[in-house]
Structure formats: structure tokens, C-alpha cells
Scaffold this active site. Structure first.
Site, short mmCIF file in Angstrom:
data_model
loop_
_atom_site.label_atom_id
_atom_site.label_comp_id
_atom_site.label_asym_id
_atom_site.label_seq_id
_atom_site.Cartn_x
_atom_site.Cartn_y
_atom_site.Cartn_z
N THR A 1 6.35 7.34 57.06
CA THR A 1 6.89 8.24 55.94
C THR A 1 6.28 8.32 54.61
O THR A 1 6.03 9.23 53.94
CB THR A 1 8.44 8.03 56.01
N VAL A 2 5.96 7.21 54.31
CA VAL A 2 5.36 6.88 52.91
C VAL A 2 4.02 7.44 52.85
O VAL A 2 3.66 8.26 51.95
CB VAL A 2 5.08 5.40 52.24
N ALA B 1 -4.74 13.10 35.58
CA ALA B 1 -5.70 11.98 36.06
C ALA B 1 -6.80 12.15 35.55
O ALA B 1 -7.92 11.38 35.31
CB ALA B 1 -5.71 11.78 37.61
N LYS C 1 4.32 -5.61 50.06
CA LYS C 1 4.64 -6.99 49.42
C LYS C 1 4.35 -8.20 50.02
O LYS C 1 4.08 -9.09 49.28
CB LYS C 1 6.01 -6.83 49.00
N LYS D 1 9.55 -9.73 46.92
CA LYS D 1 9.19 -9.14 45.50
C LYS D 1 9.43 -9.96 44.22
O LYS D 1 8.58 -9.78 43.05
CB LYS D 1 10.34 -8.00 45.62
N GLY E 1 12.07 4.22 50.54
CA GLY E 1 12.08 5.66 50.65
C GLY E 1 10.73 6.47 50.44
O GLY E 1 9.99 5.91 49.78
#
Lengths: 444, 444
Positions: free
Chosen positions: B27-28, B47, B120, B220, B317
Site C-alpha cells: 500500500t505504501v 524539489a 523502523k 520508534k 497508512g
């Protein structure tokens, strides 16, 4: 050469210092000098090279500021800092949108040196011109300290949320107003009384106009909106109302209805163009911004990928403002030079401005009415004629002789329609004060 | 050449794209591809040059992911992305601290290409080694997406608050746990029940261990602490407790006492060294972090200049995580390469670790006691012997046959002393369950 393939030597700690000239040695200027001295090693590690103040300028060389100026160059004329061989970057903390501050900005950038400022009025007024000059010279124009003090919100909008089309950005941008509103709510004292106290505590100026009438918030909002939407700051396009007319009654009714009153600056892209407004707002208690109290600032940014984000912190004062100035210097020391307004100055558009009448939102209305038969029917009819849909109505108390408050909230409606309804209502004989209206700002 | 004096040409919009290889099309990964396509012009403006995906790698080339892969190079083996001539930077979204992700990281940096990851576990475990490799190559190692998803908290700590010595950093770092705790409080249902619902909604994994036992938060936290304090991430030094043992009773007593229970990761520099802990915490309702609900994350950073700041947003998400990945790519496209951990890898120290027993703070204690004469005196004596000062005590209900809850809060005390007192109390015949302890985390 591809910039992701720079030679390793560029990325290591260098011994070549970034040499800083500081113009203005008030509380923030002294804070900048102190931080760069007290945290010299830490900042050199983070910046990849030392960042050192080499020269300063202020009005009175002899004044005791609690720090030693020994070993620093001194200039009576701030603009002379720009010309010094031992200054690579100038920090401007003089203030004022024109005059010496602007002269110094132009002189510094004109010499191809980076320029850092906390001067919101100047950036709101001359930002694009200065950004263009910086880009021509290939140097940084940085002004993190101009908005929301210690909160790195400009960096967040420009870099951290660079992937997002921003749909709305809003926040509590003036600590004085937030302090006054918080004190009014928690003590039950009225605006004038709390303002006097804030002045005594140094939270408000002797002439509080700039803060309490929303002008300071408007300056900051114009800069936030410029970064968020890629347009030129446009103070003139902002609808501005201050907090002088917020009453204890309104604050109490807000709590009863599940809201808190905050002075917000709001910028939102709409079908009618860019809507920019500064006014007291009712925010739901379920919204995090409702819980930002006292002198704290907060900025909510809504992006199409990230959703809703909020950053909060102290918006003013020596430490927070100096923190933002030094962060800009660290970026410059590292060679991270991003356009001040996110995109090159030449690409900054002038968004069409949405008039406040086109604003769509919910409203809180307070009427003072004589409790006569048919009054509420007349009020309800005036809203119905304009297709304003009511969400709630509270009539508090009954009296045959005194006016009683009637408090209403509406569903989302066009402000123009609401205003027409209020004009009709204001003319009703039983409505004995001008209707009081506060916009409701819902969070996503 | 002084980096504040780069030639103007470096700073303008270039037409040379930054070419991105994406490893992992979950999904990411799909979100990253979509954002770079849908916002191509906006991102090029921000950018300074286009940022385009040129190649991808995933397990199954034929699977429908809702996006077209036409025109993109395909690699079955992720590590092959690093070798492609049309890839300047690799985005790793495979996951796992070892194996293919780590192999890809080493291969990419070894070829002198920038590396962006949301991983992470890998950064917590191998971050300093990878940072050193990136610095050797003079390229970026960027992992904004690894902590708190859409909140640009690593950039904020590393750059926005660069002027500050950080004294404490803490936050709500796991959306699943925050959702469960919020649901428990608002619905009155117990942990197991809400966990089942969270799994049905996709907010919790089938095996929820990683989230609810605090491991994800610990990963994290180790990264946040590394950036904030300039040390190596040290998962092993973190005291970790999850939320399985939080009861509805504790949540209700918390509210009654003016607190809310949150799973916090906390890192604080103390006289005993760096204290790092993950556990359910009572936070005062007056603290903004108490109002961060549902799946939202928040990070509070306390700096010596800026004071207390807090950033909040969605921690996971597609949109939020992809937003963070793309922000890293924009920085790389601009040539802004900062050390991933704020300071060069070689400068990362290993801070002495403060044991949890040395923790100083206030505590909430819940005892289940038989309501017999002298019980409270025995309890009070046990605390007094250890010099633990009580702030409040509530006994709820009276019953000659059933146990009743006794809830206490303490003033700040050493955890070792508190534990000794609890050992004595647990052994009292009238105390029929092990005492329940939750640490109170006060904000400044």
C-alpha cells in the site's frame, strides 16, 4: 553533476565556520548569540561546521545586555554588516516592514549573502521581491522565526509536507490573544480587565492594536498561505476581525455548546479562490486546537496525502524565536537552501481571492431579544427565507421586561445568506442589540 | 567554496530528474508511485527538479495494484534496483530488519546512491552502520517514514529544533494501541473485545504482539532518542510494557483523577544516563497529548530554548507514510543531505542507560483489598517506610465480603522505592490481587 552524488567531502564536518552578523540586540538577538555560544559544539556537529557570530549591530554599544560582546565586530549602521568580509550571513532582528530592516535585506542579498529574519511584516510585504533577490544570488532567504516562533511550521509545510497539496492551513498564531481568551474563560473576567493584566505581565503591548485586532495574525497567515498554496503573500486579501468584541457570555455559551473560542487565521482553497480570514472562531472541544491554551501557538495543516497534522509550541519570546533563527542558520551552514516560499519566486502566483461573503461554514449567533410572543418565529422565518438551516437554539431565561439571550448555531451555509438574514433580524423591534456572529471552524 | 555562496544555477529548477527505484509495492509503495505521478508538477517546483519513478520491484509482477506499471523497469530481485543505471535513489518498503531489506540498503549505499526507507526495525538495528555507509558515499540515508508516519518529526528534531539541547522526547507512537485505548475509554469495553474489533477493522494485525506489547513503539522510540540525544539506537536499553493489562477500571479511575491513559514511548536524559521506556502512562487532561485520540500519533519534544513543542498526525497508512517517503525524496532532489541521526555516524555515542529502577516520577497504584480494619494503615505505613509521599487516596465502596479497589497516587518518587513498598503491600493478607501500577507522565 547529480546532486545526490556529491563527493563525500561535502558531507563531513568542516572546520570552515559560517560567520554570522546579527542586526538588533534585543531579547531575540541576545538569545541567538547565547545559543550559538552555549551550544557551539552541538551545533557544529549538527550543522557540519561551526556557526559563529562575528559581528553585531544595535543602537547603543554601551548598554548592558547580559552578554559579552568582546571579540565581536560592531557596526552602528546595520547595513554595514552586509559589507563586512567576516560576515557570510546576516540575521535581521530590527523589525518594521520598511526602513533599516528592508535596506539591510536588500544590501545583504545584493552582496550575495544569505539573509535570516524574524520580520513577519517585512516578509508579508516584500517577501517575493527578497526571495527573487536571494535566488538571483543563489543564497538563502530564511524566515522560520517570522511565524509561530519556536514551531518549525514553515519547514514542515515547505519540506516535511512537500508531497501534499494543502487544502487548508489554520492556526492560533498570536500568543497574546490566546492568553487573553484563555484567561477570560478560566477566570470569567472580561476582555478589558484581562488585557490590562496581560499588559502588566508583558504579554501585551501598551498599544495592543497589532495583536488584539488581528493584524499580527494576518501577517503570519499571509506567509503560511503563501507557502502552503504557492502564492504571493496578500495581506490585503485577508478578512480581519480581532477579539475585542468577544464577551464572557459568548465564551460560556461556546462551552455549553461544546466549543471553545480561539482567534484563528485560516487559509483554504475554495471554488471561489483562496479564502483567507482572521477572526474569533468556535472550534469543537474534540479538536486538538481547542486545547492549545495560554500563550501557545498551533498550526493545523491538512494535506491530501497526510490528512490532518498539527504542530504546537511557544510562538514568541527569546528562546523560541532564537531557536527558529538558529535552525535557519544550521540549514544554511549545511548548504540546504530551499526557496523561502517553497517554490521559486518567479513561480509564485497570485491566487484569486475568495471574498468573505462566499465563505461557507457553520455559525454561532447570539441575539438579545425581548421575550415577546412571535419573536422566535420571526427569527426562524428570517433564516428560513435565506435557506439557513439551524442546528440548535437556546433561549436562556424568561423576562417580560429585560432582554434575554437567544443563541443559535447553523449548519453550513453561505455567509452572504447568513448576513442577509441577520440584517432582517437586526431590524426586528424585539431584537434590541446588533446580532453577534462567530464563525464555527470544524476540523476534519 | 563557502556553501552559502553556491552559484545561482544550483538553486534554480533543473530539468534533470531524480530517478527513483521503489522496492516493495504494498500500500505504501503504490502510494509513493501515485503521489509522484499525480503531483509531478507541484513536486518538481518544490524539489527544483522532477522526481520520477523509473523502476520497481515486488514479488508478483502480474498482480493488480490499481496503478499502471507501464513504462517502469521491473526487477524480481530488489537488490537489482541498486545496480540500474536509471536509478539514482532507492526507496525500500519491503520491511524486516534483516534479509532483503538490509541487503538492498547495503547494495544501494555501496553503489553511492541515496537510500530512503520506512523500515523502523532495520534503522533501529542497523541505522548507524547504514548512516556511516551513506556518509562514506556522500549520499543520503533518510527514514522519516519510520517514525510517526505523516508527522515530519525526524526533520523537526534534526533540523527544526537543531538549536536545542533536547531534555525529553516522548509520544504516542503506535496508532493501534491509541485506537484500542480510546475505544476502551469511550465504549467501556475491555481490551480483548476492542482488540478483536480493531483486528476486524484492519487497525490491528492477526498477531497483535508487535503493536500491543510495545515493541513497535520501542523501535520508534529508539530512533527518536538517537536523533534527539545524538546516540546510537539501543532497543535493548528500553524498558517495555504493553497495554494488555490496562483495565476499564484503571481507565475510569484515571478520568476521575484528571488523567488519561496513553501508551507512551519516553526518552529523557537524567543524572543516571539516558532513560528510555515504553509503558501505559497517565497523562494529565491539561496536557495536549491527552487529547490525541484514535489512530493519531503525537510527539512531544522539550528543548532548552524552544520549551515544549508537540506535533501530531496520522502515524500509519498509505497517504501519511507515502507523504513522508516523498518528503525525503524532495530533500534528496534538492541536494539537502543531512546525517540521518542529526550528527555524523562516527559522532554517535552510546549514552549510559538509566535503569527503570532509577526512574523518578509519580505513580498511580490500584489495590484490591478486603475492607478490614487497619488495612489502609498497613498500606500507608509501607509507603512511609520507603519515603513515598502520597498525593491522593480513594477507597471505593465498602464490603465485608468482597474486595474493594483502593486507588492511590504518589508524588514524585524513585521507582525502586515504590517497588519495594509494593512488594510489602502485595504480601499483606488483605491485599488479594497483585498491585497495579501505572506511571504518571507530567508535561512541563
Amino acid at each position: 553533476m547529480n546532486s545526490s552524488h556529491k563527493p563525500a567531502a561535502d558531507r563531513r564536518v568542516s572546520t570552515t565556520p559560517l560567520r554570522v552578523g546579527v542586526a538588533g540586540l534585543g531579547t531575540v538577538g541576545v538569545g541567538v548569540v547565547e545559543i550559538l555560544r552555549d551550544h557551539a559544539a552541538m551545533i557544529a556537529a549538527r550543522a557540519g561546521r561551526p556557526v559563529v557570530v562575528t559581528a553585531v549591530s544595535a543602537r547603543d554599544q554601551g548598554r548592558d545586555r547580559g552578554i559579552s560582546l568582546a571579540g565581536l565586530g560592531w557596526e552602528d549602521d546595520a547595513a554595514a554588516l552586509a559589507a563586512r568580509d567576516d560576515v557570510d550571513v546576516v540575521v535581521e532582528l530590527i523589525g518594521g516592514s520598511e526602513g533599516p530592516a528592508l535596506h539591510l535585506a536588500r544590501a545583504t542579498l545584493g552582496r550575495g549573502k544569505a539573509f535570516v529574519t524574524a520580520n513577519k511584516a517585512m516578509i508579508a510585504t516584500h517577501g517575493p521581491e527578497l526571495a527573487a533577490a536571494a535566488e538571483d544570488a543563489g543564497v538563502a532567504l530564511a524566515f522560520e522565526a517570522a511565524v509561530a516562533g519556536g514551531i518549525p511550521i514553515l519547514k514542515t509545510l515547505r519540506e516535511g509536507l512537500a508531497a501534499n497539496a494543502i487544502t487548508r492551513v489554520y492556526g492560533i498564531l498570536n500568543g497574546t490573544c490566546n492568553y487573553i481568551l484563555t484567561e477570560m474563560r478560566t477566570t470569567g473576567r472580561d476582555f478589558a480587565d484581562v488585557l490590562t493584566q496581560a499588559q502588566a505581565l508583558g504579554y501585551a503591548e501598551a498599544d495592543p492594536t497589532f495583536d488584539v485586532d488581528g493584524i499580527d495574525t494576518a501577517h503570519k497567515l499571509s506567509i503560511l498561505a503563501a507557502l502552503a498554496f504557492g502564492g504571493r503573500p496578500d495581506i490585503g486579501a485577508i478578512h480581519v476581525e480581532g477579539i475585542r468584541h468577544v464577551t464572557i457570555d459568548d465564551i460560556r455559551f461556546a462551552e455549553e455548546l461544546g466549543f471553545r473560542i480561539k482567534l484563528l487565521g485560516v487559509a483554504r482553497m475554495t471554488d471561489h479562490g483562496l479564502e483567507q480570514r482572521v477572526h474569533p472562531s468556535m472550534v469543537p472541544l474534540s479538536a486538538p486546537v481547542a486545547h492549545v491554551e495560554d500563550v501557545f501557538n498551533a498550526v493545523v495543516a491538512e494535506g491530501d496525502a497526510v490528512g490532518t497534522t498539527m504542530s504546537q509550541g511557544r510562538g514568541a519570546g527569546r528562546g523560541p524565536t532564537a531557536s527558529a533563527v538558529v535552525a535557519d542558520l544550521v540549514d544554511i551552514a549545511r548548504g540546504c537552501v530551499t526557496p523561502g516560499f517553497s517554490v521559486p519566486a518567479a513561480a509564485l502566483g497570485q491566487h484569486p481571492s475568495a471574498p468573505i461573503e462566499a465563505h461557507q461554514g457553520a455559525f454561532y449567533i447570539r441575539l438579545m431579544v425581548l421575550d415577546q410572543p412571535g419573536v422566535l418565529a420571526d427569527v426562524a422565518r428570517a433564516f428560513a427565507v435565506e435557506h439557513v438551516s439551524l442546528e440548535s437554539l437556546i433561549q436562556r431565561g424568561r423576562s417580560a421586561v429585560e432582554a434575554v439571550p437567544v443563541v443559535l448555531t447553523t449548519h453550513a451555509t453561505a455567509e452572504a445568506a447568513l448576513r442577509r438574514a441577520l440584517d432582517v433580524i437586526a431590524a426586528l423591534p424585539a431584537v434590541i442589540e446588533p446580532p453577534r456572529m462567530i464563525r464555527i471552524e470544524r476540523s476534519l
